[in-house]
Design a protein around this motif. Sequence first.
Motif, PDB file in Angstrom:
ATOM      1  N   ILE A 252      86.995  46.626  93.264  1.00  0.00           N
ATOM      2  CA  ILE A 252      85.930  46.328  94.215  1.00  0.00           C
ATOM      3  C   ILE A 252      86.458  45.526  95.407  1.00  0.00           C
ATOM      4  O   ILE A 252      86.086  45.768  96.547  1.00  0.00           O
ATOM      5  CB  ILE A 252      84.785  45.545  93.532  1.00  0.00           C
ATOM      6  CG1 ILE A 252      84.207  46.376  92.382  1.00  0.00           C
ATOM      7  CG2 ILE A 252      83.696  45.192  94.537  1.00  0.00           C
ATOM      8  CD1 ILE A 252      83.686  47.743  92.781  1.00  0.00           C
ATOM      9  N   GLY A 253      87.315  44.561  95.135  1.00  0.00           N
ATOM     10  CA  GLY A 253      87.842  43.767  96.246  1.00  0.00           C
ATOM     11  C   GLY A 253      88.105  42.342  95.823  1.00  0.00           C
ATOM     12  O   GLY A 253      88.244  42.061  94.640  1.00  0.00           O
ATOM     13  N   TRP A 254      88.162  41.460  96.814  1.00  0.00           N
ATOM     14  CA  TRP A 254      88.420  40.072  96.466  1.00  0.00           C
ATOM     15  C   TRP A 254      87.292  39.158  96.858  1.00  0.00           C
ATOM     16  O   TRP A 254      86.502  39.436  97.739  1.00  0.00           O
ATOM     17  CB  TRP A 254      89.778  39.587  96.956  1.00  0.00           C
ATOM     18  CG  TRP A 254      90.093  39.784  98.413  1.00  0.00           C
ATOM     19  CD1 TRP A 254      90.326  40.974  99.025  1.00  0.00           C
ATOM     20  CD2 TRP A 254      90.237  38.790  99.417  1.00  0.00           C
ATOM     21  NE1 TRP A 254      90.614  40.769 100.350  1.00  0.00           N
ATOM     22  CE2 TRP A 254      90.579  39.438 100.621  1.00  0.00           C
ATOM     23  CE3 TRP A 254      90.147  37.397  99.424  1.00  0.00           C
ATOM     24  CZ2 TRP A 254      90.796  38.762 101.818  1.00  0.00           C
ATOM     25  CZ3 TRP A 254      90.376  36.715 100.610  1.00  0.00           C
ATOM     26  CH2 TRP A 254      90.693  37.398 101.792  1.00  0.00           C
ATOM     27  N   LEU A 255      87.296  38.053  96.181  1.00  0.00           N
ATOM     28  CA  LEU A 255      86.170  37.149  96.119  1.00  0.00           C
ATOM     29  C   LEU A 255      86.407  35.946  97.010  1.00  0.00           C
ATOM     30  O   LEU A 255      87.541  35.557  97.216  1.00  0.00           O
ATOM     31  CB  LEU A 255      86.117  36.695  94.653  1.00  0.00           C
ATOM     32  CG  LEU A 255      85.058  35.752  94.169  1.00  0.00           C
ATOM     33  CD1 LEU A 255      83.724  36.454  94.231  1.00  0.00           C
ATOM     34  CD2 LEU A 255      85.355  35.366  92.715  1.00  0.00           C
ATOM     35  N   GLY A 256      85.356  35.355  97.511  1.00  0.00           N
ATOM     36  CA  GLY A 256      85.505  34.037  98.130  1.00  0.00           C
ATOM     37  C   GLY A 256      85.315  34.019  99.629  1.00  0.00           C
ATOM     38  O   GLY A 256      84.681  34.897 100.216  1.00  0.00           O
ATOM     39  N   MET A 257      85.917  33.024 100.248  1.00  0.00           N
ATOM     40  CA  MET A 257      85.644  32.668 101.632  1.00  0.00           C
ATOM     41  C   MET A 257      85.759  33.846 102.593  1.00  0.00           C
ATOM     42  O   MET A 257      84.916  34.027 103.456  1.00  0.00           O
ATOM     43  CB  MET A 257      86.566  31.538 102.075  1.00  0.00           C
ATOM     44  CG  MET A 257      86.231  30.988 103.443  1.00  0.00           C
ATOM     45  SD  MET A 257      87.149  29.487 103.828  1.00  0.00           S
ATOM     46  CE  MET A 257      86.064  28.220 103.214  1.00  0.00           C
ATOM     47  N   HIS A 258      86.837  34.645 102.473  1.00  0.00           N
ATOM     48  CA  HIS A 258      86.985  35.811 103.347  1.00  0.00           C
ATOM     49  C   HIS A 258      87.074  37.117 102.553  1.00  0.00           C
ATOM     50  O   HIS A 258      87.633  38.093 103.014  1.00  0.00           O
ATOM     51  CB  HIS A 258      88.197  35.644 104.263  1.00  0.00           C
ATOM     52  CG  HIS A 258      88.025  34.519 105.236  1.00  0.00           C
ATOM     53  ND1 HIS A 258      87.072  34.541 106.239  1.00  0.00           N
ATOM     54  CD2 HIS A 258      88.660  33.324 105.350  1.00  0.00           C
ATOM     55  CE1 HIS A 258      87.134  33.404 106.929  1.00  0.00           C
ATOM     56  NE2 HIS A 258      88.088  32.653 106.409  1.00  0.00           N
ATOM     57  N   GLY A 259      86.564  37.078 101.353  1.00  0.00           N
ATOM     58  CA  GLY A 259      86.546  38.274 100.525  1.00  0.00           C
ATOM     59  C   GLY A 259      85.439  39.220 100.959  1.00  0.00           C
ATOM     60  O   GLY A 259      84.699  38.943 101.912  1.00  0.00           O
ATOM     61  N   ASN A 260      85.312  40.367 100.257  1.00  0.00           N
ATOM     62  CA  ASN A 260      84.319  41.340 100.718  1.00  0.00           C
ATOM     63  C   ASN A 260      82.945  41.074 100.120  1.00  0.00           C
ATOM     64  O   ASN A 260      82.800  40.393  99.100  1.00  0.00           O
ATOM     65  CB  ASN A 260      84.789  42.780 100.477  1.00  0.00           C
ATOM     66  CG  ASN A 260      84.998  43.098  99.019  1.00  0.00           C
ATOM     67  OD1 ASN A 260      85.191  42.192  98.207  1.00  0.00           O
ATOM     68  ND2 ASN A 260      84.956  44.368  98.668  1.00  0.00           N
ATOM     69  N   GLU A 546      89.383  37.361 118.295  1.00  0.00           N
ATOM     70  CA  GLU A 546      88.849  38.107 117.152  1.00  0.00           C
ATOM     71  C   GLU A 546      88.684  37.141 115.973  1.00  0.00           C
ATOM     72  O   GLU A 546      89.523  36.259 115.771  1.00  0.00           O
ATOM     73  CB  GLU A 546      89.825  39.236 116.792  1.00  0.00           C
ATOM     74  CG  GLU A 546      89.367  40.149 115.680  1.00  0.00           C
ATOM     75  CD  GLU A 546      88.177  41.042 116.078  1.00  0.00           C
ATOM     76  OE1 GLU A 546      87.923  41.196 117.289  1.00  0.00           O
ATOM     77  OE2 GLU A 546      87.518  41.564 115.168  1.00  0.00           O
ATOM     78  N   ASN A 547      87.597  37.302 115.223  1.00  0.00           N
ATOM     79  CA  ASN A 547      87.358  36.423 114.075  1.00  0.00           C
ATOM     80  C   ASN A 547      87.519  37.156 112.749  1.00  0.00           C
ATOM     81  O   ASN A 547      87.400  38.377 112.689  1.00  0.00           O
ATOM     82  CB  ASN A 547      85.954  35.829 114.143  1.00  0.00           C
ATOM     83  CG  ASN A 547      85.861  34.723 115.180  1.00  0.00           C
ATOM     84  OD1 ASN A 547      86.890  34.183 115.605  1.00  0.00           O
ATOM     85  ND2 ASN A 547      84.655  34.399 115.593  1.00  0.00           N
ATOM     86  N   VAL A 548      87.765  36.374 111.717  1.00  0.00           N
ATOM     87  CA  VAL A 548      87.851  36.930 110.369  1.00  0.00           C
ATOM     88  C   VAL A 548      86.463  36.914 109.740  1.00  0.00           C
ATOM     89  O   VAL A 548      85.843  35.861 109.604  1.00  0.00           O
ATOM     90  CB  VAL A 548      88.798  36.103 109.469  1.00  0.00           C
ATOM     91  CG1 VAL A 548      88.882  36.726 108.074  1.00  0.00           C
ATOM     92  CG2 VAL A 548      90.177  35.993 110.084  1.00  0.00           C
ATOM     93  N   TYR A 549      85.983  38.106 109.385  1.00  0.00           N
ATOM     94  CA  TYR A 549      84.702  38.235 108.692  1.00  0.00           C
ATOM     95  C   TYR A 549      84.863  39.183 107.525  1.00  0.00           C
ATOM     96  O   TYR A 549      85.732  40.034 107.567  1.00  0.00           O
ATOM     97  CB  TYR A 549      83.628  38.786 109.648  1.00  0.00           C
ATOM     98  CG  TYR A 549      83.219  37.813 110.732  1.00  0.00           C
ATOM     99  CD1 TYR A 549      82.616  36.606 110.398  1.00  0.00           C
ATOM    100  CD2 TYR A 549      83.435  38.118 112.073  1.00  0.00           C
ATOM    101  CE1 TYR A 549      82.244  35.709 111.399  1.00  0.00           C
ATOM    102  CE2 TYR A 549      83.059  37.228 113.066  1.00  0.00           C
ATOM    103  CZ  TYR A 549      82.471  36.021 112.724  1.00  0.00           C
ATOM    104  OH  TYR A 549      82.105  35.145 113.709  1.00  0.00           O
TER     105      TYR A 549
END
Lengths: 564, 176
Positions: A252-260, A546-549
């Motif tokens: 599924i992906g990764w978790l947390g501050m900048h996860g999906n 550009e920002n990280v989202y």
Amino acid sequence: MICSGGEIVIDCLKRNGVDVIFSYPGGSLTGFYDTLFDSDLKHILPRHEQGGAHAADGYARATGKIGVCMATSGPGATNLVTGIGTAYMDSVPMLVITGQVVSNLIGGDAFQEADIVGITRPIVKHSYLVTDVKDLADTMNEAIHIATTGRPGPVLVDIPKDVFAAKVKYEPNGRIHLAGYQPNTEGHPMQVKKLLKTLETAKKPVIFIGGGVKVSKGATEELIKFAHAVNVPVVSSFMGLSGYPATDSQWIGWLGMHGNYASNMAVTESDFIIAIGTRFTDRSTGRLDRFAKNARIAHIDIDPSSISKTVDIEIPVVGDSYNVLQMINKYLDDYKWDKCRQERDEWFETVKGWDKEKPFSYKFSDKIIKPQYVIETLYKVTGGDAIIATDVGQHQMWTGQFYKYKFPRQFLSSGGMGTMGYGLPAAMGAKIGRPDKEVFCVSGDGGILMNMQELTTCVQYRVGVKTVIINNKFLGMVRQWQQLFFNKKYSDTCLEVQPDFVKLAEAYGCIGMRAEKVADVEAVLRESLKIKDRPVLMDFVCDREENVYPMVPAGASIDEMIIR
Amino acid sequence: MEKRHIISILVENKFGVLARVAGLFSGRGYNIESLTVNSTDKHDVSMMTIVTYGDDRIIEQIIKQLRKLINVLKVRDLTSYNHIERELVLVKVYVTQKYRSDIYNMVNTFRGNVVDITPESMVIEITGDNDKLQAFIELVRPYGIIELIRSGCLAIGRGSKATSEMEKLKQSHNNK
């Protein structure tokens, strides 16, 4: 036979399978270097001790073998500190050997004296000061044993100059006597059964993996078997990236501050989380009192102190990820997996739906290079097969988001300590350990300058590391926080004055390339793959703001993401 | 809820062990109320007794982190066992001849000893748990405390079960 301390050190290293050391000479090591000159142990001379420490770390992360770095007493030793801390926070097996001033001068503030055992005490798994050459062989064997077993970590051995020189009767024996150190690696069958019993009736289960999975040999294969057999979605922490193939259907992906979005939602909505080899850091969990409120949690970890440290655990399993997962798979058939099959299949669809709804994304532009596009293209041109090391900041997060990792030990990043300057030396160490692989360092225009001297090392030893600079002339991550939370006051994060990276690369004897147009990105990356005999540095002039989202603001819970 | 705990830590008597244990407490923000350390009947093994405060999660972490230290052999939270605890206080009190017998009476009641007398002072030694020592100190305070020193807490579990040494001792007795 009669050997000197230096000969014993080299013999112990070789007997423990060490074939390369990253070491920088100095006054207290002169005797050792004299011995080293006559041995066949491969020696890499970094251009800064910190680079040597990160290179040993990168070597260890990429190969699974212990990384060895050495430095002289005083400033040599203190220059290793950031590298030791980085390895400690991410549980990397590392042997750190430091020279020390002559025994009878210790404590007298001698030239180049530093109490390195004292300085590093909170950031090592264990440390030794060898005062008698008779103890040296046992100490070396114990240090390597401690660093590589249980939850791995750096072990420091401080050796005075006279101990290197002293001669003693030496018989290699590999003796280890550690009454207070017996890591529990097996996992208790009762706990494993309790875990499976709970999973049997769980309707919204999630497997949450951390770095412990990718460093436990064979754990990934067992996990793939398990996740498919019970049809459970897999998410990871940032450190867990590459512990599960991102191309697999359960991922599924990764978790947390900048996860999906899907990972964060899956954990928030889950009723049963099986956590493996993770330590539930603030970056993964977000606000603790709102983390996974509906879930019962089982936690498999080799370090008992990681269990219930931040999040209460109902089913603890102390053991090595591989061993426990193997045990889980062994008992699988004793349980009935069709009890909640329908609910679980629906749950999986919901989670996949979240990912379709809000995947990692960015707005492509054909006028200005988007950093995410560079990473996406890097993935494309390397076929997802390269080992990737990163520095720290925005580019690090994008490299986590837009490269799909396929095999364990493929992704090297300072997750715990967040050390800028880690990327290039770590990539160098990784390439030395895995010459068969393409190794890329993804860095920023800030981080690359912190250990750039290692390009010289790469040139000297013909280490073909390829560096991608995501150049936005900002310390981007801090700038992003300033934009979002400090009213756009860009206080000292602007890096408008910077060297010409292409010329700089050429001055080092590397190939330097620059991409300023979107159309050049792929061509530059492809060109770099053709160069085999020297390092390549690529400067990608990117969109500056550009920002990280997504982004989970500090102090928020992980379902409160800023999506864009 | 924060509670007082007595943690007893059996350690190898090696270079830097005290610093590792003390550093763990300070580095992770745990409290040390008192700390006592000396070798056991074996010269290469020492026992540390640490009194600390914390809620259940903190105490569990303290114990787990201590167990992770390579030179730590055994960690027990004695608070969860039936145990005996002792501290020692040495107190120098301002006492002239006029009040000497008063002080003697108090010392006897508290089963202490007078270990030094001068025309103007007495040094008194009392052992016991924290409460008893505190009570005695309050009792002599009005006379004037010149100097006072207290040891950390020592504690040992009651009964014979507590240590695995028991089995070894039984065996060696049987063999004799």
